[in-house]
Write a protein that holds these residues in place. Sequence first.
Motif, PDB file in Angstrom:
ATOM      1  N   VAL A  29       0.836  -1.191   0.042  1.00 32.38           N
ATOM      2  CA  VAL A  29      -0.067   0.009   0.134  1.00 32.38           C
ATOM      3  C   VAL A  29       0.724   1.356  -0.022  1.00 32.38           C
ATOM      4  N   CYS A  32       7.679   3.423   2.648  1.00 32.86           N
ATOM      5  CA  CYS A  32       8.238   4.743   3.310  1.00 32.86           C
ATOM      6  C   CYS A  32       9.710   4.556   3.966  1.00 32.86           C
ATOM      7  N   VAL A  37       3.819  -0.729   4.124  1.00 31.83           N
ATOM      8  CA  VAL A  37       2.532  -1.118   4.802  1.00 31.83           C
ATOM      9  C   VAL A  37       2.045  -1.894   3.752  1.00 31.83           C
ATOM     10  N   LYS A  52       2.129  -3.252   8.851  1.00 27.62           N
ATOM     11  CA  LYS A  52       3.007  -2.074   8.661  1.00 27.62           C
ATOM     12  C   LYS A  52       4.499  -2.727   9.264  1.00 27.62           C
ATOM     13  N   GLU A  98      -6.142  -2.863  11.805  1.00 27.47           N
ATOM     14  CA  GLU A  98      -7.284  -2.790  10.990  1.00 27.47           C
ATOM     15  C   GLU A  98      -6.912  -2.061   9.461  1.00 27.47           C
ATOM     16  N   TYR A  99      -7.295  -2.686   8.603  1.00 26.34           N
ATOM     17  CA  TYR A  99      -7.194  -2.316   7.429  1.00 26.34           C
ATOM     18  C   TYR A  99      -8.056  -0.867   7.062  1.00 26.34           C
ATOM     19  N   MET A 100      -7.654   0.100   6.588  1.00 27.97           N
ATOM     20  CA  MET A 100      -8.440   1.264   6.484  1.00 27.97           C
ATOM     21  C   MET A 100      -8.421   1.511   4.844  1.00 27.97           C
ATOM     22  N   GLY A 103      -7.312   4.858   2.771  1.00 28.81           N
ATOM     23  CA  GLY A 103      -6.076   5.399   2.955  1.00 28.81           C
ATOM     24  C   GLY A 103      -6.189   6.652   4.011  1.00 28.81           C
ATOM     25  N   SER A 104      -5.155   7.477   3.627  1.00 29.99           N
ATOM     26  CA  SER A 104      -4.783   8.720   4.903  1.00 29.99           C
ATOM     27  C   SER A 104      -5.582   9.865   4.399  1.00 29.99           C
ATOM     28  N   ASN A 107      -3.565  12.187   1.871  1.00 26.28           N
ATOM     29  CA  ASN A 107      -3.735  11.736   0.587  1.00 26.28           C
ATOM     30  C   ASN A 107      -5.315  12.276   0.059  1.00 26.28           C
ATOM     31  N   ASN A 144       2.831  11.784  17.463  1.00 25.33           N
ATOM     32  CA  ASN A 144       3.093  11.660  15.896  1.00 25.33           C
ATOM     33  C   ASN A 144       1.703  11.916  15.151  1.00 25.33           C
ATOM     34  N   SER A 148      -1.042  12.152   7.807  1.00 25.85           N
ATOM     35  CA  SER A 148      -1.140  10.658   7.207  1.00 25.85           C
ATOM     36  C   SER A 148      -1.292   9.656   8.467  1.00 25.85           C
ATOM     37  N   ASN A 149      -1.507   9.975   9.721  1.00 24.77           N
ATOM     38  CA  ASN A 149      -1.707   9.142  10.772  1.00 24.77           C
ATOM     39  C   ASN A 149      -3.156   9.282  11.168  1.00 24.77           C
ATOM     40  N   LEU A 151      -6.549   8.146   9.350  1.00 24.85           N
ATOM     41  CA  LEU A 151      -7.037   6.929   8.315  1.00 24.85           C
ATOM     42  C   LEU A 151      -8.691   7.106   8.155  1.00 24.85           C
ATOM     43  N   ASP A 162      -1.323   4.847  14.554  1.00 25.84           N
ATOM     44  CA  ASP A 162       0.168   5.083  14.855  1.00 25.84           C
ATOM     45  C   ASP A 162       0.709   5.895  16.004  1.00 25.84           C
ATOM     46  N   ARG A 184      11.178  11.956  10.119  1.00 27.95           N
ATOM     47  CA  ARG A 184       9.589  11.477   9.539  1.00 27.95           C
ATOM     48  C   ARG A 184       8.998  12.499   8.838  1.00 27.95           C
TER      49      ARG A 184
END
Length: 343
Positions: A29, A32, A37, A52, A98-100, A103-104, A107, A144, A148-149, A151, A162, A184
């Motif tokens: 996915v 980084c 991921v 991840k 868990e799959y989201m 996405g983020s 994005n 953090n 992007s964290n 989702l 995260d 990061r």
Amino acid sequence: SVLMDCLDGSPGQFRNFKKDDFEAEWIKVAECRFGQVYQVKLKVWREKCALKSFNTTLCAKNFYRKVMDEASDIAKVNFKYIVSVYGLCSEATGVVMEYMSNGSLNNLLASHTLMWPKKFQMIHEASMGMNFLHSMKPPLLHLNLKTSNILLDDHLHVKISDFGVIHWEEGMGENLFMENLTARGNTSYIPPETFTQCPDPPGTPFDVYSFGIVIWEILTQQKPYAGCSMTTVILQVSQGKRPCVQIIADRKPHECDQMISIMQQCWDQDHRKRPPFSDTVRKTEALSEVLKIPGSIKCHQYDNDGVLALLSKKDFGSFRQSVRREHIQTQYPDEKSLLHFTV
Ligand code: ATP
Ligand code: MG
């Protein structure tokens, strides 16, 4: 059974998945700096998960070890606005969660135009997630928090992910902590007190500051300090500079001024003045409720068809109204003066 295998040799009662617990096809996915991921599917649960995986040679020394140590705490967190962590996969030095599917937020903000009710809803849901973490005893610091964290699930509701990966440790010193963050590309989300010579260990106001930046990104759909070097950002932010508030569209609902005020309190230079999430969440709740009511918005931004894909059916009603209202408004000579009128 596989579940027994999962529990076997796990730290505490945390699951430790084997690579073989997943179907053979792993879909990458994201790639980084610190790893990858993957979308994987658990054979037994028949459910897609995100794996991840940390590249142990690139991560700071003992980084994965720390993730393992903290993992059982992280797995205890179970809340609607927090990404669930199912366990670890030591064989792939990774975390299984868990799959989201959408996405983020990072994005999404770059690829779609969001309507005001959706923006307010996302801000509120993110603050619900953060409030949950901070209301734990002791508070679970994210450290953090960034777009992007945050989702998005199948229905474009947000969940925080995260958290608890970056830590401040006794003896670690601020340099390593800073390195961990800035490596990061998180500079924009770091509060100014972290840049001073001897910062205190971060507390809840650290996350509140980051949340202020997140609000700005959601409202503007832009990246803060675009084109500035890390050094420039650190210097300017230390002097009290923040992302530009003026660029938030002219055509915004009244309620946006209140949201801007929350944002500015969250990124206050003085960390003691930043409001706790327990206060913020009540305000974002009220604001997002108001915008949910069809026809409540006195002024709308609307855009191309891409918007529709992001709206629930409920929102779609107010979208149509906004179009109608816009037509009415443009018939008047001084469009701007009418923007805050109820039609
Ligand atoms: P950090 O390591 O500091 O969190 P990051 O968020 O940019 O940095 P990753 O956490 O590795 O990097 O995530 C990279 C991308 O992978 C995210 O932006 C998102 O698009 C995707 N991703 C991460 N976790 C999931 C998940 N649980 N489900 C679906 N996609 C995910
Ligand atoms: Mg992440």
